[in-house]
Scaffold this active site. Structure first.
Site, PDB file in Angstrom:
ATOM      1  N   GLU A  71     -13.689   5.261 -32.421  1.00 20.38           N
ATOM      2  CA  GLU A  71     -13.483   3.878 -32.833  1.00 20.38           C
ATOM      3  C   GLU A  71     -14.779   3.078 -32.809  1.00 20.38           C
ATOM      4  OE1 GLU A  71     -10.809   2.964 -34.107  1.00 20.38           O
ATOM      5  OE2 GLU A  71      -9.330   4.449 -33.419  1.00 20.38           O
TER       6      GLU A  71
ATOM      7  N   HIS B   1      -9.452   7.903 -30.495  1.00 18.45           N
ATOM      8  CA  HIS B   1      -8.035   8.188 -30.752  1.00 18.45           C
ATOM      9  C   HIS B   1      -7.895   9.660 -31.149  1.00 18.45           C
ATOM     10  CE1 HIS B   1      -6.276   3.958 -31.217  1.00 18.45           C
ATOM     11  NE2 HIS B   1      -5.379   4.625 -30.525  1.00 18.45           N
TER      12      HIS B   1
ATOM     13  N   CYS C 202      -3.785   0.480 -27.007  1.00 17.01           N
ATOM     14  CA  CYS C 202      -5.120   1.106 -27.034  1.00 17.01           C
ATOM     15  C   CYS C 202      -6.190   0.089 -27.376  1.00 17.01           C
ATOM     16  CB  CYS C 202      -5.169   2.273 -28.026  1.00 17.01           C
ATOM     17  SG  CYS C 202      -4.300   3.719 -27.410  1.00 17.01           S
TER      18      CYS C 202
HETATM   19  N1  PCA Z   1      -1.704   5.189 -27.943  1.00 22.85           N
HETATM   20  C1  PCA Z   1      -1.261   3.830 -28.156  1.00 22.85           C
HETATM   21  C2  PCA Z   1      -1.140   3.249 -26.772  1.00 22.85           C
HETATM   22  C3  PCA Z   1      -1.148   4.403 -25.842  1.00 22.85           C
HETATM   23  C4  PCA Z   1      -1.609   5.543 -26.629  1.00 22.85           C
HETATM   24  O1  PCA Z   1      -1.870   6.671 -26.205  1.00 22.85           O
HETATM   25  C5  PCA Z   1      -2.155   3.053 -29.093  1.00 22.85           C
HETATM   26  O2  PCA Z   1      -2.803   3.670 -29.963  1.00 22.85           O
HETATM   27  O3  PCA Z   1      -2.232   1.825 -29.011  1.00 22.85           O
END
Ligand code: PCA
Length: 216
Positions: free
Chosen positions: A81, A168, A144
């Site tokens: 990100e 992610h 997140c």
């Molecule tokens: N993914 C979610 C919140 C927790 C996770 O593992 C997100 O992308 O916001």
């Protein structure tokens, strides 16, 4: 002195029984190489307490690098990100059944922060290892991004040299089996990708210059 690297993963959410971010991060607890050691922490998928737990962990461990990791079901690769934005806008309730809509993560905070990890170098190195990765320009507006923004805000407020960012990761194959058509990655590949992200962060003080943007 040994450098501390803090990796965080999340508990399962949205009816999943497992969260690949915690599975991958916890596999790296205690990993030592060169002059660093990794500490792994699990965060709740809950607005507010997730950020508070992260802040406590940072105060306790004084890490040089913090990489938050989260599941992004449907993504096709390890997405590094670039930007955290100052908004909570939850499409689903969190694990405390609260659905926050259109509230800032931090009142009067700036609109956004850039990650301070060498994101291009990380994507490049993960690809060199034969694993899929790309730069992402949104971490969403759920927990997140909330944690990512809180992390960058804390780093900024403290004026520390701590470098921080967020990655992610897709579903694990056993999760994707219940979401036909969704991409997945094997746990070992995710773990390897995170190892590469840590090593690359320590190897690059300044990011490499390589196109990683999108036209849309
Ligand atoms: N993914 C979610 C919140 C927790 C996770 O593992 C997100 O992308 O916001």
């Amino acid at each position: 002195m040994e450098k501390i690297i803090l990796l965080t993963g999340f508990e399962p959410f949205n009816q999943e029984k497992i969260n690949p971010s915690w599975e991958a991060v916890r596999a790296l607890q205690g990993w030592r190489e060169g002059d660093f050691v990794v500490h792994a922490r699990q965060l709740p998928c809950v607005f507010g307490s997730s950020a508070r737990m992260l802040h406590q962990a940072i105060e306790e461990l004084q890490p040089s690098v913090v990489i938050g990791v989260g599941q992004a079901g449907g993504r096709v690769d390890m997405s590094v990100e670039r930007i955290a934005i100052n908004i909570d806008d939850a499409p689903i309730a969190d694990n405390k059944k609260r659905q926050i809509v259109d509230q800032p993560v931090v009142n009067d905070g700036p609109a956004a922060y850039f990650a301070t990890l060498p994101i291009k170098a990380i994507v490049h190195a993960i690809r060199e290892a034969g694993l899929p990765s790309s730069v992402s320009h949104t971490a969403g507006t759920y927990v997140c991004n909330h944690v990512f923004y809180s992390l960058m805000h804390q780093a900024h407020e403290w004026g520390t040299t701590m470098r921080a960012g967020f990655i992610h990761i897709p579903y694990l194959p056993q999760q994707a089996a219940a979401h036909p058509g969704a991409a997945s990655m094997k746990l070992d590949d995710m773990i390897e990708g995170l190892r590469i992200a840590v090593r690359t962060t320590l190897a690059y003080d300044v990011d490499m210059r390589e196109a990683g943007g999108v036209t849309h």
